[in-house]
Design a protein around this motif. Sequence first.
Motif, PDB file in Angstrom:
ATOM      1  N   PHE A   1       0.975  -0.899  -0.310  1.00  0.00           N
ATOM      2  CA  PHE A   1      -0.373   0.084   0.007  1.00  0.00           C
ATOM      3  C   PHE A   1       1.171   1.234   0.279  1.00  0.00           C
ATOM      4  N   GLY A   2       1.613   1.674   0.726  1.00  0.00           N
ATOM      5  CA  GLY A   2       2.756   2.013   0.170  1.00  0.00           C
ATOM      6  C   GLY A   2       3.771   2.780   1.943  1.00  0.00           C
ATOM      7  N   ILE A   3       3.545   1.949   2.794  1.00  0.00           N
ATOM      8  CA  ILE A   3       4.013   2.151   3.774  1.00  0.00           C
ATOM      9  C   ILE A   3       5.638   1.047   4.090  1.00  0.00           C
ATOM     10  N   LYS A   4       6.417   1.583   4.620  1.00  0.00           N
ATOM     11  CA  LYS A   4       7.776   1.150   4.632  1.00  0.00           C
ATOM     12  C   LYS A   4       7.273  -0.036   5.849  1.00  0.00           C
ATOM     13  N   SER A   5       7.387  -1.581   6.039  1.00  0.00           N
ATOM     14  CA  SER A   5       7.463  -2.584   6.944  1.00  0.00           C
ATOM     15  C   SER A   5       7.818  -3.320   6.859  1.00  0.00           C
ATOM     16  N   PHE A   6       7.887  -3.920   8.306  1.00  0.00           N
ATOM     17  CA  PHE A   6       9.265  -4.977   8.983  1.00  0.00           C
ATOM     18  C   PHE A   6       8.890  -5.977   9.502  1.00  0.00           C
ATOM     19  N   PHE A   7       9.069  -6.912   9.515  1.00  0.00           N
ATOM     20  CA  PHE A   7       8.909  -8.605   9.738  1.00  0.00           C
ATOM     21  C   PHE A   7       9.991  -8.909  11.166  1.00  0.00           C
ATOM     22  N   ALA A   8       9.241  -9.192  12.122  1.00  0.00           N
ATOM     23  CA  ALA A   8      10.507  -9.889  13.257  1.00  0.00           C
ATOM     24  C   ALA A   8       9.799 -11.091  13.858  1.00  0.00           C
ATOM     25  N   ASN A   9      10.356 -12.297  14.283  1.00  0.00           N
ATOM     26  CA  ASN A   9       9.421 -13.414  14.744  1.00  0.00           C
ATOM     27  C   ASN A   9      10.305 -13.723  16.502  1.00  0.00           C
ATOM     28  N   GLN A  10       9.475 -13.657  17.178  1.00  0.00           N
ATOM     29  CA  GLN A  10       9.260 -12.963  18.684  1.00  0.00           C
ATOM     30  C   GLN A  10      10.695 -14.247  18.695  1.00  0.00           C
ATOM     31  N   SER A  11      10.436 -14.949  18.295  1.00  0.00           N
ATOM     32  CA  SER A  11      11.062 -16.411  19.204  1.00  0.00           C
ATOM     33  C   SER A  11      12.744 -16.155  19.207  1.00  0.00           C
ATOM     34  N   GLU A  12      12.717 -14.933  18.238  1.00  0.00           N
ATOM     35  CA  GLU A  12      14.878 -14.848  18.014  1.00  0.00           C
ATOM     36  C   GLU A  12      14.244 -13.701  18.905  1.00  0.00           C
ATOM     37  N   THR A  13      14.490 -13.502  19.590  1.00  0.00           N
ATOM     38  CA  THR A  13      14.194 -11.945  20.294  1.00  0.00           C
ATOM     39  C   THR A  13      14.346 -11.708  20.612  1.00  0.00           C
ATOM     40  N   ILE A  14      15.985 -11.811  20.201  1.00  0.00           N
ATOM     41  CA  ILE A  14      17.234  -9.747  20.566  1.00  0.00           C
ATOM     42  C   ILE A  14      17.457  -9.584  19.191  1.00  0.00           C
ATOM     43  N   LYS A  15      16.702 -10.359  18.086  1.00  0.00           N
ATOM     44  CA  LYS A  15      17.171  -9.695  16.553  1.00  0.00           C
ATOM     45  C   LYS A  15      15.447  -9.086  16.980  1.00  0.00           C
ATOM     46  N   MET A  16      14.184 -10.042  17.240  1.00  0.00           N
ATOM     47  CA  MET A  16      13.668  -8.982  17.533  1.00  0.00           C
ATOM     48  C   MET A  16      13.547  -7.438  18.547  1.00  0.00           C
ATOM     49  N   ILE A  17      14.154  -7.765  19.595  1.00  0.00           N
ATOM     50  CA  ILE A  17      13.866  -6.244  19.842  1.00  0.00           C
ATOM     51  C   ILE A  17      14.593  -5.119  19.205  1.00  0.00           C
ATOM     52  N   ASN A  18      16.162  -5.838  18.143  1.00  0.00           N
ATOM     53  CA  ASN A  18      16.809  -4.756  17.546  1.00  0.00           C
ATOM     54  C   ASN A  18      16.189  -4.406  16.746  1.00  0.00           C
ATOM     55  N   THR A  19      14.602  -5.318  15.490  1.00  0.00           N
ATOM     56  CA  THR A  19      13.741  -4.625  14.680  1.00  0.00           C
ATOM     57  C   THR A  19      13.355  -3.726  15.323  1.00  0.00           C
ATOM     58  N   ILE A  20      12.956  -3.906  16.373  1.00  0.00           N
ATOM     59  CA  ILE A  20      11.669  -2.778  17.107  1.00  0.00           C
ATOM     60  C   ILE A  20      12.602  -2.021  16.802  1.00  0.00           C
ATOM     61  N   ASN A  21      13.562  -1.807  17.380  1.00  0.00           N
ATOM     62  CA  ASN A  21      14.720  -0.547  17.766  1.00  0.00           C
ATOM     63  C   ASN A  21      14.374  -0.283  16.440  1.00  0.00           C
ATOM     64  N   LYS A  22      14.758  -0.619  15.159  1.00  0.00           N
ATOM     65  CA  LYS A  22      14.987   0.080  13.916  1.00  0.00           C
ATOM     66  C   LYS A  22      13.918   0.914  13.314  1.00  0.00           C
ATOM     67  N   VAL A  23      12.478  -0.133  13.685  1.00  0.00           N
ATOM     68  CA  VAL A  23      11.313   0.789  13.037  1.00  0.00           C
ATOM     69  C   VAL A  23      10.883   1.861  14.069  1.00  0.00           C
ATOM     70  N   ILE A  24      11.609   2.511  15.118  1.00  0.00           N
ATOM     71  CA  ILE A  24      11.799   3.342  15.832  1.00  0.00           C
ATOM     72  C   ILE A  24      12.454   4.776  15.229  1.00  0.00           C
ATOM     73  N   SER A  25      13.990   4.008  14.906  1.00  0.00           N
ATOM     74  CA  SER A  25      14.135   5.145  14.539  1.00  0.00           C
ATOM     75  C   SER A  25      14.650   5.522  13.175  1.00  0.00           C
ATOM     76  N   PHE A  26      13.499   4.566  12.239  1.00  0.00           N
ATOM     77  CA  PHE A  26      13.190   4.633  10.928  1.00  0.00           C
ATOM     78  C   PHE A  26      11.988   5.866  10.692  1.00  0.00           C
ATOM     79  N   SER A  27      10.761   5.578  11.448  1.00  0.00           N
ATOM     80  CA  SER A  27      10.224   6.471  11.883  1.00  0.00           C
ATOM     81  C   SER A  27      10.273   8.021  11.905  1.00  0.00           C
TER      82      SER A  27
END
Lengths: 345, 324
Positions: free
Chosen positions: B200-226
């Motif tokens: 639709f035209g929005i930057k999108s990300f994916f993470a899997n909670q079982s890869e917990t540290i990676k997921m936390i870093n991805t959330i951080n990445k989303v926040i920095s992107f925004s």
Amino acid sequence: MIKFKDSINLALDHSLRSNNRLICFGLGVNDPSRFFETTKKLLEKYGENRVFETPTSENAMTGIGIGLAINNYPCVMMHQRLDFFLLAMDQLVNNAAKWHFMYGGKKSVPITIRLIIGKGWGQGPTHSQSLQSWFAHIPGLKVVMPSLPSNAYSLLIQSIKDPNPVIFIEHRWLHEISEKKINKKKIKIGDCQLLSKGKDLTVITYSLSTIEIMNLKKIINKSGINFDHIDLLSIKPIDYKSIKKSLLKTKNLLILDSISNPICSVGSEIISLISRDKDIKLKNTPSMLTLPDISTPTSFYYTKNYYISKKDIIREIMRLTNKQIKIIIDRDLHDVPNPKFKGPF
Amino acid sequence: MKKVSFSKLKKIYENSLKIRILEETISREYKKNKMRCPTHLSIGQEIVAASVGILSKKEDYFISYHRSHAHYLSKGGDIIKFIHELHGLSTGCSKGIGGSMHLIDLKKNFYGSTAVVSSSIPIGVGLALSKQLSKEAGVVFIFIGDASIEEGVFFEALNFVILKNLPVIFVCENNSFSVYTHLSKRQPRGRKIYKLVESFGIKSFFANQSETIKMINTINKVISFSKFSKKPAFIEIKNFRYLEHCGPNYDDNLNYRNNREISFWTKNDAVFILEKYLVKLDKTFNHKEFKDSFIKFVNRIFRKIYMNNKPNKINLKNFVYKKA
């Protein structure tokens, strides 16, 4: 002379000017016809941040309005036909009406929703519904239905100032109705107006039915019938005190609920209220004129006997007052508000 | 992209531990029949809220749905008022009128949670528009689930967010179930929610909670992107709830979930993964004191309620309309 549609425009203009956080939006707000001319010059005066067009997303836009409203941006949202607003019932009923209640009074939702009801010129099943009693059923909503330029002006300003969600319903056939000048006297939401006085009968009207009875008043009065004419203006809260006062005097009731279907209507609610009131004893069983329990057809030929006609009203008043009224020959076409009207909506 | 720091990770751990302790206490105490409202516990999913809570800013707003305890708590929502709310007391965050599904703490910018699926999405978008109009700092985090993608209002709201470039971050917790109904019965096989949304035209990300540290870093990445791009964003996080859809119990005796899936997620519990990671980074890391004192604090709140559980009388009529 000032028309109803101009009084709406003036009230919006006044409100935008006096509150610089007020936001107006809806499909058609800034289009060439400027929402039946009710939003003309607002974009030019207040800019696109405050007066804006929206995607055709009735439900989300209502929620977005609620989000603005709970964060100190009161809103006026508008729909050129009420029927389209039905897509937004989740946001209206589950959120707008309950936000103040369900969080224990933390935030209220100052949103005014203008809805236009169509009639005639083949508006048909999905362009002509008047669902004021739906909205009135929901705790937390207020429902306002003006009839004339002056009360429309005052009530729209009051609706916008109100800290709660207000459904402000305009009948399309009222837009060309005019008064000599606007009486800017404040009308409180919940107060009716007594438009004439008489001892023979109480006639209760709102929105377009107010005009229908006003157009017949001369003929009726000439026949020696005088009646209290109550124009409700507000469906919720309803001014039961004034209704009761009038009925204690006239003991005779006609409710002209002529834009509504009959089941659970404004009229049936009033009759329920008075039938549970031991002080009220009527001479006749209360009468109410409504549309049949049938959706509006499109065809000119089918609508002829669908709408309540002048004759229907006169006949009912003769019956209730036991007096004769010189029958008029009704030459008006039943499906237009005036001979100039050529639709399309 | 800078990785999330040790001290932040520690805070995320404490935040999720708090939520778990609270939710487990609610699950235990629910059987006393004092919390008489539908309650959707977040056990198993805490880490998403806990991470967003720590990595976001105070001026950011949260808005959420029926399973909102974790979101409310992670934003710092008042714990005593929360527990009182579940008990239907007038001292609750919504005066006992809203219950578990209608939480609010405006002091902490938790703007509300409500029950009808996707109903709170456009309200979050309206809040974002109000931020844009007043040039106020911060973004609105709109928490949703995988079923939100099946509601039309999500797409209406998404369209508007992109059209007006609003400060919104959608956090979609995909736990595969809408009540008892699996995603495969609700959405076409092979669909990736974040890919669909991205189109639709929005930057999108994916993470899997079982890869917990990676997921936390991805959330951080989303926040920095925004923050740096000043654009809206969407993130889908795959996770799993441990308990039944609504209520205090396990319900896997009903066999609506695949055993492999259940054991995968319980073996890969995000709170434990994060704990192990923190111990690995710092041998002296010890949360026992923190945990014990928090348990004491929570137990005290419940005890006090049981000792005196009569709500003050309020007149409900006063809450239907705000006085003009």
